[in-house]
Structures are given as C-alpha cells and as structure tokens.
Design a protein around this motif. Sequence first.
Motif, PDB file in Angstrom:
ATOM      1  N   TYR A  61       0.719  -1.288   0.056  1.00 17.42           N
ATOM      2  CA  TYR A  61       0.010   0.048   0.162  1.00 17.42           C
ATOM      3  C   TYR A  61       0.800   1.363  -0.083  1.00 17.42           C
ATOM      4  CZ  TYR A  61       0.863  -1.358   4.924  1.00 17.42           C
ATOM      5  OH  TYR A  61       1.500  -1.878   6.131  1.00 17.42           O
ATOM      6  N   TYR A  62       2.279   1.278   0.177  1.00 13.54           N
ATOM      7  CA  TYR A  62       3.036   2.241   0.127  1.00 13.54           C
ATOM      8  C   TYR A  62       3.995   2.104  -0.784  1.00 13.54           C
ATOM      9  CZ  TYR A  62       1.742   3.793   5.051  1.00 13.54           C
ATOM     10  OH  TYR A  62       1.074   4.247   6.134  1.00 13.54           O
TER      11      TYR A  62
ATOM     12  N   SER B  44       3.134   3.720  -6.543  1.00 14.67           N
ATOM     13  CA  SER B  44       1.492   3.718  -6.539  1.00 14.67           C
ATOM     14  C   SER B  44       0.738   4.231  -7.458  1.00 14.67           C
ATOM     15  CB  SER B  44       1.187   4.133  -5.078  1.00 14.67           C
ATOM     16  OG  SER B  44       0.017   3.874  -5.187  1.00 14.67           O
ATOM     17  N   TRP B  45       1.044   5.597  -7.798  1.00 11.53           N
ATOM     18  CA  TRP B  45       0.184   6.497  -8.810  1.00 11.53           C
ATOM     19  C   TRP B  45       0.561   5.809 -10.005  1.00 11.53           C
ATOM     20  CZ3 TRP B  45      -3.017  10.054  -7.511  1.00 11.53           C
ATOM     21  CH2 TRP B  45      -3.377  10.785  -8.737  1.00 11.53           C
TER      22      TRP B  45
ATOM     23  N   THR C  90      -1.341   2.422 -10.571  1.00 14.69           N
ATOM     24  CA  THR C  90      -2.883   2.848 -10.430  1.00 14.69           C
ATOM     25  C   THR C  90      -3.578   3.487 -11.530  1.00 14.69           C
ATOM     26  OG1 THR C  90      -2.504   2.658  -8.136  1.00 14.69           O
ATOM     27  CG2 THR C  90      -4.764   3.576  -8.829  1.00 14.69           C
TER      28      THR C  90
ATOM     29  N   THR D 136     -10.828  -1.331   2.602  1.00 16.87           N
ATOM     30  CA  THR D 136     -10.045   0.042   2.953  1.00 16.87           C
ATOM     31  C   THR D 136     -10.831   0.418   4.429  1.00 16.87           C
ATOM     32  OG1 THR D 136      -9.755   0.852   0.788  1.00 16.87           O
ATOM     33  CG2 THR D 136      -9.689   2.403   2.575  1.00 16.87           C
TER      34      THR D 136
ATOM     35  N   SER E 225      -4.119   4.584   2.600  1.00 22.98           N
ATOM     36  CA  SER E 225      -3.970   4.101   1.285  1.00 22.98           C
ATOM     37  C   SER E 225      -4.284   2.633   1.397  1.00 22.98           C
ATOM     38  CB  SER E 225      -2.361   3.973   0.901  1.00 22.98           C
ATOM     39  OG  SER E 225      -2.016   3.439  -0.062  1.00 22.98           O
TER      40      SER E 225
END
Length: 371
Positions: A101-102, A106-107, A110, A172, A310
Amino acid sequence: MVGRVIQAAIQRHVSKGLTIERATLAEPQPYEAVVRIEACGICHMDLDGPSLCTLPAVFGHEGVGVVEAVGSAARVKVGDRVILGYGSCGTCPSCTQAHPYYCDQSWDVTFGGRRLDGSATLQDSSGTPLHAAFFQQSSFATHAIVPDHCLVTMPQDIPAEVGASIACGVMTGTGAILNVLNVQSGETVLIVGAGAVGLGAVMAARRAGAGEILVVDVRDDRLILAQELGATAVFNPRMGPMDAWVMTQTGRGVGKLLETSGNATAFASAIASLRTGGHMAYAILPSPMEEYMLKPMPLFEKAARFEALSFGNSVPHDLYPRMLEWWRAGEFPVDRLISKFSLAEINLAMERTRSGDVIKAVLMMDCADAA
Ligand SMILES: [Zn+2]
Ligand SMILES: [Zn+2]
C-alpha cells in the motif's frame, strides 16, 4: 497487437456513458495472468477515473475471476479462482517488505494506463491503445491481464459478487479500523459516511469488539443499515452540527475517527469532533472543486494525528481470506451492501453509485450481451 478478443466497457467521453465494445487484450508477460472476469464491483475511484486518466479508458478495479492463461513464470495456474488486488510494483522496498500500500510506484501502477514497462495491455477494435491497466487490472471487461503478485486465491464456494464486494472500498474501511486506527475492544470510534468504506468499517469495528460505534451520514436509509450492521448510535447532520452531537455522546470528543464522506463541511466538523490526542484517518479528500482549505490550527491545538489512508494499510493476501472467513461465519455480512447488475447495465450501475442509491454495485460478467 497479438492477443485475445474480449469485450470491455470503454469510457470515451467524460460526460457520456460507457460503451461495451470488442477490444484486444495483450498476451501475458512471464509474471502475468489473464483472468476471465466473473464479477467486478464499482468503487468511487471508477467514477473519478476520467479526471485522473486520459480517455478512451477502461476502468474497474474490484475484479474476481478464473485464471485462463498464464505467462511462462507466473505463480498462479490456469483454473485458479482469484480476487484481483490493487496494483503494486512488487519490487520496491515497500513491496518487498510487505507494505504494498506504500508502493513507490503507486500512482503509476494505479493510473498510468499501461504496464510499468510502458507497454499497452488493451486496444480497441480500430487498433488504438486504450488507457487500461487501471489498478493493474481494468476489470470492466470480460477478461483482464494482471501481475501475478496482485492475485489472491479465492475458494470455489464463495459467490463471485461477495469476493468482488470486498476488494477495495470495504477492504479500505476494514483496514482503517484494524491496521490504522487499531480499534480495540471497548473503545469508541466515529465513522463519518456510511458507504462501502464506512460500512466495511462498521462491520470491522463490531468484530473488533468496539464499545461505541458512532455513525454519521446524510441518508437515513444508510443510518438504519449501519445500525443493523453494528452502529450503536447514528446521526444525520441535516439535524444539526455533527461535532455538537459527538460531544453529547462522548463528553470529550472521540479518540478514533474515520472520515469517508469526502465532504468539506463534514471534514471540518470531523476535526472538531476529535478529543485532544485524537487520531483521524481519512479515505478521501474533499474535492478540489470545493476549494477546500485545511486549517492546521484545530489539529495543532488538539495534538491530533491526521492520517491519509492508502487501502487502509491492507495487504490483500492477508486480509481477503480473513474477510471471507468472517463472511462465511456470518460475522461480516457484506452481502447486505451488494446490488447486482449485468455488464450491459454498467451505466445504470454507475449512475446509481453516483447518486448513492446503491452502496456496492457489482457487475456480473456472465450476463454481458454477446458481442
Ligand atoms: Zn512497489
Ligand atoms: Zn476503489
């Protein structure tokens, strides 16, 4: 592009509906699998996709399905039933230390629209590459191509819509309670917003033995459902200021708070509802369109912890199997949130999600119109 012909729901214009079209899915690379999608939930990020990605695009990031083909080195096999977890690179320090999740990328994994090597995974019938690999899946389609490390095996007897319903929003909310706020037996928690994230949090808080579970939403039907799922007190902020209600309930404000509404008024009121030393986690920021400005002073005065989520710091390989076991035991009735639609009804499902008339729309791909 060499690959298989599939059907995908393509978004070509910001303000128009999606169209179900033929598209070509690339062949899997060594550490990838092609998954025949059985079901895919709709999450709010799918609605926001056009503001974050270039069009035409294929969204969808709560897929469940059966592995139909694998790359030469894939660590899943044909026939495996899987839930498609969120995208991560699998190789950065966060990923290799079990904190995907870190993920450093990530960007890009996604919203980048392609594999990390820059290659396209999907093109339309005219040969134009589509913005795809959304969360490294793009599951608003009959098939998706997915990195093997993002796939979590799911038992054969779990209904596809149940697996899809927990994949992002509910995970989440659950992770926010268990991993981020670390709600313990007897503690009080305030959950603002009773959508999929908030109601996932309510169910998780009840399982964790929370003493008081306070829930706030502007819809009375959702507050009723929240009570059935474990809320001990509910409040509609149309009746008055939330923070005043929280003070009457607690006497001093709450120490643990999850904000899921993304509403600017609720955001400010949530900060005002914290006690000194409180911890607020938030799933979504108020829209930039609202020109929201965060004032640091109220947080400073309270020495409050203010934490962006996140995926609720959740590791799908760890949390999906546990959530499904809780569901099987009747302790996590996520099916109460689900409304099923066929792929052909995707625009209706998106609209009902946007209006709040459904909590967790799930598209069932078997019902898709034949190409
Ligand atoms: Zn990574
Ligand atoms: Zn999501």
